[in-house]
Design a protein around this motif. Structure first.
Motif, mmCIF file in Angstrom:
data_model
loop_
_atom_site.group_PDB
_atom_site.id
_atom_site.type_symbol
_atom_site.label_atom_id
_atom_site.label_comp_id
_atom_site.label_asym_id
_atom_site.label_seq_id
_atom_site.Cartn_x
_atom_site.Cartn_y
_atom_site.Cartn_z
ATOM 1 N N VAL A 118 24.324 44.374 -17.938
ATOM 2 C CA VAL A 118 23.825 43.008 -17.790
ATOM 3 C C VAL A 118 23.810 42.357 -19.170
ATOM 4 O O VAL A 118 23.250 42.914 -20.128
ATOM 5 N N VAL A 119 24.469 41.212 -19.275
ATOM 6 C CA VAL A 119 24.587 40.533 -20.563
ATOM 7 C C VAL A 119 24.051 39.114 -20.447
ATOM 8 O O VAL A 119 23.899 38.566 -19.348
ATOM 9 N N SER A 120 23.787 38.523 -21.594
ATOM 10 C CA SER A 120 23.313 37.139 -21.639
ATOM 11 C C SER A 120 24.504 36.194 -21.624
ATOM 12 O O SER A 120 25.438 36.360 -22.423
ATOM 13 N N PRO A 121 24.513 35.204 -20.729
ATOM 14 C CA PRO A 121 25.672 34.297 -20.654
ATOM 15 C C PRO A 121 26.077 33.673 -21.985
ATOM 16 O O PRO A 121 27.280 33.634 -22.298
ATOM 17 N N PRO A 122 25.136 33.176 -22.807
ATOM 18 C CA PRO A 122 25.583 32.580 -24.076
ATOM 19 C C PRO A 122 26.305 33.568 -24.991
ATOM 20 O O PRO A 122 27.140 33.167 -25.801
ATOM 21 N N ASP A 123 26.001 34.858 -24.849
ATOM 22 C CA ASP A 123 26.635 35.850 -25.709
ATOM 23 C C ASP A 123 28.110 36.046 -25.402
ATOM 24 O O ASP A 123 28.882 36.479 -26.265
#
Length: 480
Positions: free
Chosen positions: A175-180
């Motif tokens: 799970v990653v952060s969209p802005p990243d």
């Protein structure tokens, strides 16, 4: 002989996806996924025998520990996406290291002829396959991309260079952060080609064009695996959890969900399957054009069509031609796409041919991709079927008989020009029927005035850019 690919002026498979336009539109294709084209990588055809094969890992490739344009072998990796075929018959599939994590993914590009062979052998990679692959590691950069980003890829030029050695579980998507992972994000390179998940994101722009939309953090969502039909279109404000590989093309990083299973929070249909039990499609054997055009042949099969008659010369781009069943009539024609024209194939109207190739629907126009030497065999000659006289209204876009006469040689009689040539050279006659310059150089293509008349216009009926169009083959097909 393996093909060595220069890393400049190329684009990845998402660029390769769908632009062998059978119509003669002068515009570069912008249909489908963002900035898609269908120009396979140019090759130098240099032998690599004895050139040195380097064993490596995806981790090393993605962390720039291997020089681009090196022939590499990567062992014990797992397929994490379906294999997607473009209009040219080329394939793309994403693989990852079994341990997953950062820098663990990369895309494979499979040349059209190699993809056809894999289809014929029933060896198309599918999710869950464990592989060893051999190919040229390249860094792609789209031809119109002025930035500095490139996209890592392994080019597969021989069927035996993909070895299915077993099955394996795909790594759990992090799970990653969209802005990243959006454009300018801190972790785009880290997660390139890795299957990742973004949770509880909202649709912030429902239509970026080309089938894309945007979610929280400026992350673009691409419909690569839903083409050619197109992907889901969730409305503004919809809250989603999305999963898919992170790809890069035309100046943008994009998440590409593989199927509706990768959309949580929105009902959708379509997309490629990610089912690890899915069987790969093999050769279907001999079929007729009637079978294909009437929906009796599943898309994605390797088919053989025997003893059909060539009804056109090669297109102006030299990348295809039309054939018909000698019986003629409705559903009797189809387009044969030969991509970069292997061995300078030169068929003529009246040639009787047997064709072996991959059947696809290229933006809803049926075609057979004959991507390698020997896929088109001339077995004799015969009379070209007589053109069928039809009413313009019946074969124009939305016409009652347009589907029936797709790729069939037809004529319209005593017609008047209703609209002059547009920016793509197309002009219109009675009842909105468009005329296309598929077989003409721009300088040779007639551009009549409104009110000009023709006693008859003849050619195969094509479909591209959402419109049916009549494509005269020569100046003689435009009878004043």
């Amino acid at each position: 002989m393996r093909r060595l690919v220069p890393c400049t002026a190329l684009c990845l498979f998402a660029c390769n996806a769908f632009n062998n336009t059978t119509a003669g539109d002068d515009a570069t294709a912008t249909e489908g996924t963002a900035g898609t084209t269908d120009t396979p990588p140019t090759t130098t055809n240099q032998p690599t025998d004895g050139g040195g094969l380097q064993d490596t890992t995806i981790y090393d490739l993605q962390q720039d520990k291997v020089t681009p344009n090196t022939l590499v072998r990567v062992k014990d990796v797992v397929v994490v996406s379906p294999t997607k075929f473009s209009g040219s018959g080329a394939g793309t599939v994403f693989i990852q290291e079994l341990d997953g994590g950062e820098y663990s993914g990369i895309q494979l590009y499979i040349y059209p002829d190699t993809a056809t062979e894999l289809m014929a052998q029933g060896k198309v990679p599918k999710p869950g396959d464990k592989l060893t692959v051999i190919g040229e590691y390249v860094e792609y950069k789209a031809m119109d991309d002025t930035g500095t980003e490139t996209f890592s890829e392994i080019n597969i030029s021989l069927p035996d260079d993909i070895m299915i050695t077993g099955t394996a579980d795909a790594p759990t998507p992090p799970v990653v952060s969209p802005p990243d992972i959006a454009n300018g994000g801190a972790l785009t390179e880290v997660w390139e080609s890795v299957v990742v998940t973004v949770e509880n994101v909202d649709v912030t722009n429902a239509d970026l064009g080309f089938g894309e939309f945007e979610v929280t953090g400026g992350l673009r969502i691409d419909d690569l695996f839903f083409l050619p039909e197109g992907g889901p279109k969730p409305p503004m404000g919809t809250t989603l959890t999305l999963t898919g590989p992170l790809l890069y093309n035309f100046g943008n990083f994009k998440l590409a969900p593989r199927s509706c299973d990768d959309y949580v929070g929105f009902e959708c249909e379509g997309g490629s399957t990610t089912d690890t039990d899915t069987e790969t499609t093999g050769p279907m054997g001999a079929v007729t054009i009637f079978d294909i055009q009437q929906g009796m042949v599943p898309e994605g099969n390797v088919v053989t069509v025997e003893n059909v008659v060539v009804t056109s010369p090669l297109t102006f781009k030299k990348d295809g031609f039309f054939v018909q069943d000698p019986a003629g009539g409705e559903y009797s024609g189809i387009y044969v796409y030969i991509n970069q024209n292997p061995d300078m194939l030169a068929v003529q109207p009246g040639d009787v041919v047997t064709i072996n190739g991959l059947y696809t629907e290229f933006y809803d126009m049926s075609q057979i991709t004959a991507g390698q030497a020997g896929d088109v065999i001339v077995t004799g000659t015969d009379a070209v079927p007589s053109p069928i006289v039809v009413a313009p209204a019946d074969i124009a876009t939305g016409g009652a008989m347009a589907e029936n006469y797709e790729s069939v040689l037809v004529s319209v009689e005593n017609v008047t020009v209703a609209a002059e040539a547009d920016m793509f050279g197309e002009w219109t006659i009675d009842d909105g029927l468009r005329l296309d310059d598929l077989f003409f150089a721009t300088a040779d293509w007639p551009k009549p005035m409104v009110g000009d008349t023709f006693t008859s216009i003849t050619g195969p009926l094509v479909f591209s850019f959402e419109n049916f169009k009549l494509a005269p083959r020569t100046a003689e097909d435009l009878a004043p």
